[in-house]
Design a protein around this motif. Structure first.
Motif, PDB file in Angstrom:
ATOM      1  N   ALA A  67     -14.193 -44.526 -48.895  1.00 46.17           N
ATOM      2  CA  ALA A  67     -14.092 -44.655 -47.441  1.00 46.17           C
ATOM      3  C   ALA A  67     -12.779 -44.068 -46.919  1.00 46.17           C
ATOM      4  O   ALA A  67     -12.768 -43.353 -45.907  1.00 46.17           O
ATOM      5  CB  ALA A  67     -14.213 -46.126 -47.035  1.00 46.17           C
ATOM      6  N   THR A  68     -11.673 -44.337 -47.610  1.00 47.53           N
ATOM      7  CA  THR A  68     -10.393 -43.815 -47.133  1.00 47.53           C
ATOM      8  C   THR A  68     -10.289 -42.306 -47.335  1.00 47.53           C
ATOM      9  O   THR A  68      -9.690 -41.618 -46.508  1.00 47.53           O
ATOM     10  CB  THR A  68      -9.200 -44.543 -47.774  1.00 47.53           C
ATOM     11  N   ALA A  69     -10.889 -41.776 -48.384  1.00 48.43           N
ATOM     12  CA  ALA A  69     -10.903 -40.318 -48.561  1.00 48.43           C
ATOM     13  C   ALA A  69     -11.723 -39.663 -47.456  1.00 48.43           C
ATOM     14  O   ALA A  69     -11.347 -38.606 -46.926  1.00 48.43           O
ATOM     15  CB  ALA A  69     -11.460 -39.943 -49.934  1.00 48.43           C
ATOM     16  N   LEU A  70     -12.832 -40.288 -47.094  1.00 49.51           N
ATOM     17  CA  LEU A  70     -13.675 -39.743 -46.036  1.00 49.51           C
ATOM     18  C   LEU A  70     -12.932 -39.738 -44.703  1.00 49.51           C
ATOM     19  O   LEU A  70     -12.915 -38.731 -43.989  1.00 49.51           O
ATOM     20  CB  LEU A  70     -14.970 -40.553 -45.937  1.00 49.51           C
ATOM     21  N   ILE A  71     -12.288 -40.838 -44.359  1.00 44.55           N
ATOM     22  CA  ILE A  71     -11.570 -40.926 -43.090  1.00 44.55           C
ATOM     23  C   ILE A  71     -10.321 -40.042 -43.114  1.00 44.55           C
ATOM     24  O   ILE A  71      -9.947 -39.445 -42.100  1.00 44.55           O
ATOM     25  CB  ILE A  71     -11.260 -42.407 -42.734  1.00 44.55           C
ATOM     26  N   ASP A  72      -9.714 -39.899 -44.280  1.00 38.84           N
ATOM     27  CA  ASP A  72      -8.543 -39.039 -44.443  1.00 38.84           C
ATOM     28  C   ASP A  72      -8.889 -37.568 -44.195  1.00 38.84           C
ATOM     29  O   ASP A  72      -8.024 -36.784 -43.807  1.00 38.84           O
ATOM     30  CB  ASP A  72      -7.961 -39.214 -45.854  1.00 38.84           C
ATOM     31  N   SER A  73     -10.162 -37.214 -44.381  1.00 38.54           N
ATOM     32  CA  SER A  73     -10.564 -35.817 -44.166  1.00 38.54           C
ATOM     33  C   SER A  73     -10.356 -35.388 -42.720  1.00 38.54           C
ATOM     34  O   SER A  73     -10.345 -34.202 -42.414  1.00 38.54           O
ATOM     35  CB  SER A  73     -12.025 -35.610 -44.581  1.00 38.54           C
ATOM     36  N   GLU A  74     -10.171 -36.354 -41.835  1.00 38.55           N
ATOM     37  CA  GLU A  74      -9.861 -36.062 -40.434  1.00 38.55           C
ATOM     38  C   GLU A  74      -8.448 -36.487 -40.067  1.00 38.55           C
ATOM     39  O   GLU A  74      -8.110 -36.620 -38.887  1.00 38.55           O
ATOM     40  CB  GLU A  74     -10.877 -36.740 -39.506  1.00 38.55           C
ATOM     41  N   GLY A  75      -7.618 -36.705 -41.095  1.00 41.93           N
ATOM     42  CA  GLY A  75      -6.209 -37.006 -40.856  1.00 41.93           C
ATOM     43  C   GLY A  75      -5.914 -38.432 -40.433  1.00 41.93           C
ATOM     44  O   GLY A  75      -4.824 -38.724 -39.955  1.00 41.93           O
ATOM     45  N   ILE A  76      -6.839 -39.329 -40.637  1.00 38.41           N
ATOM     46  CA  ILE A  76      -6.629 -40.740 -40.283  1.00 38.41           C
ATOM     47  C   ILE A  76      -6.118 -41.466 -41.524  1.00 38.41           C
ATOM     48  O   ILE A  76      -6.727 -41.388 -42.594  1.00 38.41           O
ATOM     49  CB  ILE A  76      -7.931 -41.373 -39.760  1.00 38.41           C
ATOM     50  N   ALA A  78      -5.012 -44.343 -44.260  1.00 36.55           N
ATOM     51  CA  ALA A  78      -5.709 -45.476 -44.879  1.00 36.55           C
ATOM     52  C   ALA A  78      -5.295 -46.801 -44.250  1.00 36.55           C
ATOM     53  O   ALA A  78      -6.144 -47.667 -44.020  1.00 36.55           O
ATOM     54  CB  ALA A  78      -5.450 -45.489 -46.381  1.00 36.55           C
ATOM     55  N   ALA A  79      -4.008 -46.970 -43.959  1.00 40.47           N
ATOM     56  CA  ALA A  79      -3.546 -48.241 -43.388  1.00 40.47           C
ATOM     57  C   ALA A  79      -4.140 -48.461 -42.001  1.00 40.47           C
ATOM     58  O   ALA A  79      -4.569 -49.572 -41.672  1.00 40.47           O
ATOM     59  CB  ALA A  79      -2.027 -48.280 -43.333  1.00 40.47           C
ATOM     60  N   ALA A  80      -4.194 -47.410 -41.196  1.00 42.55           N
ATOM     61  CA  ALA A  80      -4.786 -47.534 -39.862  1.00 42.55           C
ATOM     62  C   ALA A  80      -6.281 -47.842 -39.973  1.00 42.55           C
ATOM     63  O   ALA A  80      -6.798 -48.702 -39.253  1.00 42.55           O
ATOM     64  CB  ALA A  80      -4.559 -46.249 -39.059  1.00 42.55           C
ATOM     65  N   PHE A  81      -6.967 -47.155 -40.873  1.00 44.96           N
ATOM     66  CA  PHE A  81      -8.399 -47.367 -41.051  1.00 44.96           C
ATOM     67  C   PHE A  81      -8.700 -48.757 -41.602  1.00 44.96           C
ATOM     68  O   PHE A  81      -9.706 -49.369 -41.263  1.00 44.96           O
ATOM     69  CB  PHE A  81      -8.983 -46.292 -41.970  1.00 44.96           C
ATOM     70  N   PHE A  82      -7.790 -49.276 -42.440  1.00 47.93           N
ATOM     71  CA  PHE A  82      -8.026 -50.583 -43.044  1.00 47.93           C
ATOM     72  C   PHE A  82      -8.138 -51.686 -41.998  1.00 47.93           C
ATOM     73  O   PHE A  82      -8.771 -52.712 -42.233  1.00 47.93           O
ATOM     74  CB  PHE A  82      -6.956 -50.933 -44.080  1.00 47.93           C
ATOM     75  N   LYS A  83      -7.568 -51.477 -40.832  1.00 49.03           N
ATOM     76  CA  LYS A  83      -7.693 -52.471 -39.761  1.00 49.03           C
ATOM     77  C   LYS A  83      -9.154 -52.680 -39.380  1.00 49.03           C
ATOM     78  O   LYS A  83      -9.536 -53.758 -38.936  1.00 49.03           O
ATOM     79  CB  LYS A  83      -6.871 -52.056 -38.553  1.00 49.03           C
ATOM     80  N   LEU A  84      -9.978 -51.643 -39.547  1.00 54.54           N
ATOM     81  CA  LEU A  84     -11.424 -51.766 -39.337  1.00 54.54           C
ATOM     82  C   LEU A  84     -12.149 -52.147 -40.623  1.00 54.54           C
ATOM     83  O   LEU A  84     -13.039 -52.996 -40.629  1.00 54.54           O
ATOM     84  CB  LEU A  84     -12.003 -50.444 -38.825  1.00 54.54           C
ATOM     85  N   ALA A 128     -24.156 -36.790 -47.278  1.00 58.71           N
ATOM     86  CA  ALA A 128     -24.191 -35.497 -46.591  1.00 58.71           C
ATOM     87  C   ALA A 128     -22.910 -35.305 -45.786  1.00 58.71           C
ATOM     88  O   ALA A 128     -22.282 -34.237 -45.843  1.00 58.71           O
ATOM     89  CB  ALA A 128     -25.422 -35.403 -45.689  1.00 58.71           C
ATOM     90  N   ALA A 129     -22.496 -36.326 -45.049  1.00 59.29           N
ATOM     91  CA  ALA A 129     -21.248 -36.249 -44.288  1.00 59.29           C
ATOM     92  C   ALA A 129     -20.051 -36.089 -45.222  1.00 59.29           C
ATOM     93  O   ALA A 129     -19.111 -35.346 -44.924  1.00 59.29           O
ATOM     94  CB  ALA A 129     -21.086 -37.489 -43.416  1.00 59.29           C
ATOM     95  N   THR A 130     -20.107 -36.760 -46.356  1.00 58.03           N
ATOM     96  CA  THR A 130     -19.039 -36.659 -47.346  1.00 58.03           C
ATOM     97  C   THR A 130     -18.877 -35.211 -47.805  1.00 58.03           C
ATOM     98  O   THR A 130     -17.758 -34.679 -47.829  1.00 58.03           O
ATOM     99  CB  THR A 130     -19.347 -37.581 -48.547  1.00 58.03           C
TER     100      THR A 130
END
Length: 170
Positions: A67-76, A78-84, A128-130
């Motif tokens: 999940a964090t690698a996927l979100i990182d692909s758009e520069g977000i 891991a710590a910010a994403f972990f809030k969700l 597919a998105a990955t």
């Protein structure tokens, strides 16, 4: 189930198997080291429980890393994403007791909200998105293969808990 610094602390879990008489005789002392948990007479059961618990941990870690690698692909980050992700994963952990009951009963079609067929489509979309994001599919692709095999065997209307039937020892 504890690293050396955890020994004696509130989060230390130590598994014991073998002689119940010996465990009971020393339980008070063993509790000083951590939560002393007896898991059965077979001496190998503590080790098996240890490996199974770690397996669950690594599965959760795999989902987090993907999940964090996927979100990182758009520069977000891991710590910010972990809030969700953190609260979402905590909510999803609440589903596990129901899956455990289905696995124990062998009845994977009871109270299915989103069946294996639907979950297969969802996981295929995630993969597919990955790929589109340039992220490796290594962690989740095997799960989709299990979903598909189970559905192709005629269980597409059942819950995803049924994939355990493909991976448990026969």
């Amino acid at each position: 189930m504890a690293t050396p610094p955890m020994i004696g602390g509130e989060h230390a879990l130590i598994l014991y198997s073998g002689s119940k008489t010996a465990f009971d005789a020393h339980a008070g002392t063993l509790e000083d080291l951590g939560a002393a948990t007896y898991v059965g007479a077979d001496a190998g059961l503590a080790s098996l429980h240890d490996l199974a618990l770690l397996s669950g941990m690594y599965g959760v870690f795999a989902g987090f890393f993907h999940a964090t690698a996927l979100i990182d692909s758009e520069g977000i980050g891991a710590a910010a994403f972990f809030k969700l992700l953190g609260p979402w994963m905590a909510a999803m952990m609440g589903e596990l007791p129901g899956y455990a009951q289905k696995i124990d009963s062998g009845r994977h079609g009871v109270d299915v909200v989103s069946n294996l067929g639907m979950q297969s489509v969802a996981l295929a979309n995630i993969l597919a998105a990955t790929r589109e994001q340039g992220v490796a599919t290594d962690l989740l692709a095997p799960m989709l293969e299990l979903f598909r095999r189970r559905a192709e065997a005629g269980h597409g209307e059942e819950d995803i808990s049924g994939i355990v039937e493909l991976i448990r020892r026969r």
